[in-house]
Design a protein around this motif. Structure first.
Motif, PDB file in Angstrom:
ATOM      1  N   ILE A   7     -16.142  49.010 -27.977  1.00  0.00           N
ATOM      2  CA  ILE A   7     -15.704  48.771 -26.611  1.00  0.00           C
ATOM      3  C   ILE A   7     -16.607  49.541 -25.654  1.00  0.00           C
ATOM      4  O   ILE A   7     -16.800  50.753 -25.809  1.00  0.00           O
ATOM      5  CB  ILE A   7     -14.239  49.223 -26.425  1.00  0.00           C
ATOM      6  CG1 ILE A   7     -13.334  48.454 -27.407  1.00  0.00           C
ATOM      7  CG2 ILE A   7     -13.788  49.031 -24.987  1.00  0.00           C
ATOM      8  CD1 ILE A   7     -11.944  48.996 -27.516  1.00  0.00           C
ATOM      9  N   ASN A   8     -17.131  48.841 -24.661  1.00  0.00           N
ATOM     10  CA  ASN A   8     -17.923  49.481 -23.616  1.00  0.00           C
ATOM     11  C   ASN A   8     -16.967  50.013 -22.553  1.00  0.00           C
ATOM     12  O   ASN A   8     -16.009  49.331 -22.174  1.00  0.00           O
ATOM     13  CB  ASN A   8     -18.902  48.486 -22.990  1.00  0.00           C
ATOM     14  CG  ASN A   8     -19.979  48.067 -23.964  1.00  0.00           C
ATOM     15  OD1 ASN A   8     -20.298  48.786 -24.893  1.00  0.00           O
ATOM     16  ND2 ASN A   8     -20.534  46.897 -23.751  1.00  0.00           N
ATOM     17  N   THR A  10     -16.343  52.537 -18.791  1.00  0.00           N
ATOM     18  CA  THR A  10     -16.977  52.971 -17.548  1.00  0.00           C
ATOM     19  C   THR A  10     -17.171  54.477 -17.475  1.00  0.00           C
ATOM     20  O   THR A  10     -18.053  54.951 -16.768  1.00  0.00           O
ATOM     21  CB  THR A  10     -16.155  52.527 -16.317  1.00  0.00           C
ATOM     22  OG1 THR A  10     -14.846  53.082 -16.410  1.00  0.00           O
ATOM     23  CG2 THR A  10     -16.072  51.017 -16.226  1.00  0.00           C
ATOM     24  N   THR A  52     -20.935  52.310 -20.730  1.00  0.00           N
ATOM     25  CA  THR A  52     -21.597  51.141 -20.154  1.00  0.00           C
ATOM     26  C   THR A  52     -22.728  51.600 -19.244  1.00  0.00           C
ATOM     27  O   THR A  52     -22.592  52.587 -18.519  1.00  0.00           O
ATOM     28  CB  THR A  52     -20.582  50.315 -19.327  1.00  0.00           C
ATOM     29  OG1 THR A  52     -19.533  49.910 -20.189  1.00  0.00           O
ATOM     30  CG2 THR A  52     -21.224  49.107 -18.694  1.00  0.00           C
ATOM     31  N   TYR A  61     -13.756  45.320 -15.679  1.00  0.00           N
ATOM     32  CA  TYR A  61     -13.028  44.767 -16.811  1.00  0.00           C
ATOM     33  C   TYR A  61     -11.626  44.416 -16.343  1.00  0.00           C
ATOM     34  O   TYR A  61     -11.040  45.121 -15.523  1.00  0.00           O
ATOM     35  CB  TYR A  61     -12.926  45.800 -17.944  1.00  0.00           C
ATOM     36  CG  TYR A  61     -11.888  45.438 -18.991  1.00  0.00           C
ATOM     37  CD1 TYR A  61     -12.201  44.557 -20.016  1.00  0.00           C
ATOM     38  CD2 TYR A  61     -10.597  45.930 -18.915  1.00  0.00           C
ATOM     39  CE1 TYR A  61     -11.249  44.181 -20.953  1.00  0.00           C
ATOM     40  CE2 TYR A  61      -9.636  45.573 -19.841  1.00  0.00           C
ATOM     41  CZ  TYR A  61      -9.973  44.699 -20.857  1.00  0.00           C
ATOM     42  OH  TYR A  61      -9.029  44.334 -21.776  1.00  0.00           O
ATOM     43  N   HIS A  62     -11.110  43.335 -16.850  1.00  0.00           N
ATOM     44  CA  HIS A  62      -9.698  43.043 -16.675  1.00  0.00           C
ATOM     45  C   HIS A  62      -9.225  42.271 -17.885  1.00  0.00           C
ATOM     46  O   HIS A  62      -9.859  41.296 -18.288  1.00  0.00           O
ATOM     47  CB  HIS A  62      -9.406  42.263 -15.393  1.00  0.00           C
ATOM     48  CG  HIS A  62      -7.943  42.289 -15.068  1.00  0.00           C
ATOM     49  ND1 HIS A  62      -7.019  41.502 -15.708  1.00  0.00           N
ATOM     50  CD2 HIS A  62      -7.251  43.049 -14.196  1.00  0.00           C
ATOM     51  CE1 HIS A  62      -5.814  41.763 -15.250  1.00  0.00           C
ATOM     52  NE2 HIS A  62      -5.925  42.700 -14.322  1.00  0.00           N
ATOM     53  N   ARG A  63      -8.104  42.709 -18.456  1.00  0.00           N
ATOM     54  CA  ARG A  63      -7.630  42.123 -19.708  1.00  0.00           C
ATOM     55  C   ARG A  63      -7.243  40.655 -19.583  1.00  0.00           C
ATOM     56  O   ARG A  63      -7.115  39.958 -20.575  1.00  0.00           O
ATOM     57  CB  ARG A  63      -6.466  42.929 -20.261  1.00  0.00           C
ATOM     58  CG  ARG A  63      -5.242  42.916 -19.385  1.00  0.00           C
ATOM     59  CD  ARG A  63      -4.136  43.799 -19.974  1.00  0.00           C
ATOM     60  NE  ARG A  63      -3.047  43.942 -19.047  1.00  0.00           N
ATOM     61  CZ  ARG A  63      -2.949  44.914 -18.155  1.00  0.00           C
ATOM     62  NH1 ARG A  63      -3.874  45.835 -18.079  1.00  0.00           N
ATOM     63  NH2 ARG A  63      -1.920  44.973 -17.340  1.00  0.00           N
ATOM     64  N   GLN A  65      -9.114  38.414 -18.045  1.00  0.00           N
ATOM     65  CA  GLN A  65     -10.331  37.615 -18.050  1.00  0.00           C
ATOM     66  C   GLN A  65     -10.729  37.316 -19.494  1.00  0.00           C
ATOM     67  O   GLN A  65     -10.134  37.828 -20.435  1.00  0.00           O
ATOM     68  CB  GLN A  65     -11.458  38.368 -17.340  1.00  0.00           C
ATOM     69  CG  GLN A  65     -11.190  38.571 -15.861  1.00  0.00           C
ATOM     70  CD  GLN A  65     -12.267  39.416 -15.191  1.00  0.00           C
ATOM     71  OE1 GLN A  65     -13.111  40.014 -15.850  1.00  0.00           O
ATOM     72  NE2 GLN A  65     -12.221  39.466 -13.875  1.00  0.00           N
ATOM     73  N   GLY A  67     -12.280  37.649 -22.910  1.00  0.00           N
ATOM     74  CA  GLY A  67     -12.624  38.846 -23.667  1.00  0.00           C
ATOM     75  C   GLY A  67     -11.379  39.477 -24.268  1.00  0.00           C
ATOM     76  O   GLY A  67     -10.308  38.878 -24.320  1.00  0.00           O
ATOM     77  N   ASP A 118      -9.714  52.237 -18.602  1.00  0.00           N
ATOM     78  CA  ASP A 118     -10.349  51.072 -17.988  1.00  0.00           C
ATOM     79  C   ASP A 118      -9.361  49.920 -17.833  1.00  0.00           C
ATOM     80  O   ASP A 118      -9.749  48.769 -17.685  1.00  0.00           O
ATOM     81  CB  ASP A 118     -11.561  50.619 -18.813  1.00  0.00           C
ATOM     82  CG  ASP A 118     -12.782  51.469 -18.550  1.00  0.00           C
ATOM     83  OD1 ASP A 118     -13.046  51.768 -17.367  1.00  0.00           O
ATOM     84  OD2 ASP A 118     -13.461  51.856 -19.516  1.00  0.00           O
ATOM     85  N   MET A 120      -7.386  48.696 -19.988  1.00  0.00           N
ATOM     86  CA  MET A 120      -7.165  47.895 -21.182  1.00  0.00           C
ATOM     87  C   MET A 120      -5.750  48.168 -21.677  1.00  0.00           C
ATOM     88  O   MET A 120      -5.300  49.313 -21.714  1.00  0.00           O
ATOM     89  CB  MET A 120      -8.149  48.251 -22.289  1.00  0.00           C
ATOM     90  CG  MET A 120      -7.921  47.441 -23.557  1.00  0.00           C
ATOM     91  SD  MET A 120      -8.952  47.970 -24.922  1.00  0.00           S
ATOM     92  CE  MET A 120     -10.562  47.680 -24.235  1.00  0.00           C
TER      93      MET A 120
END
Length: 128
Positions: A7-8, A10, A52, A61-63, A65, A67, A118, A120
């Motif tokens: 996992i990347n 921030t 990242t 990132y948004h869960r 979206q 991915g 982030d 997640m």
């Protein structure tokens, strides 16, 4: 069996703080460390977090979206879910679906859902 997840993130320092205590509660141990990343391992599965590059952070990132939506971990018991819920609250970590907790996943699904640094979603699920 899952080999690993990468996992990347921030902010690697925030990630280490958040995931370090949580994963250690689940008996994961630090597996690898380098300047821009860290991994924790339990049995044969490990989770890798990598800083990242600055140029990609802006995208965010948004869960919801495309991915990864969330990671779900097994708890040893309902008691462990309850203890972890209290620890999350003490650390001011956002608990999701509080109005349905601990059955947000359904009447037969005892779990706590919460957010990492982030945003997640993370889930800790008691055995049936």
């Amino acid at each position: 069996m899952l080999h690993h997840v990468e996992i990347n993130v921030t902010d690697l320092n925030k990630t280490k703080e958040f995931w370090g205590w949580f994963l250690s509660e689940l008996n994961y141990e630090v597996y690898q460390k380098w300047d821009s990343g860290i991994s924790w391992k339990f049995k044969k599965t490990y989770i890798v977090f990598v800083q990242t590059e600055e140029r990609f952070i802006k995208a965010g990132y948004h869960r919801s979206q495309v991915g990864l939506n969330h990671l779900a971990f097994y708890a040893d018991s309902r008691d462990q879910v309850d203890r972890m819920t209290e620890k999350l609250k003490e650390r001011n970590i956002p608990i999701l679906y509080q109005d349905r907790h601990p059955f947000a996943g359904g009447v037969d699904h005892y779990a706590v859902f919460f957010e990492g640094p982030d945003r997640m979603k993370v889930e800790l699920v008691a055995p049936e």
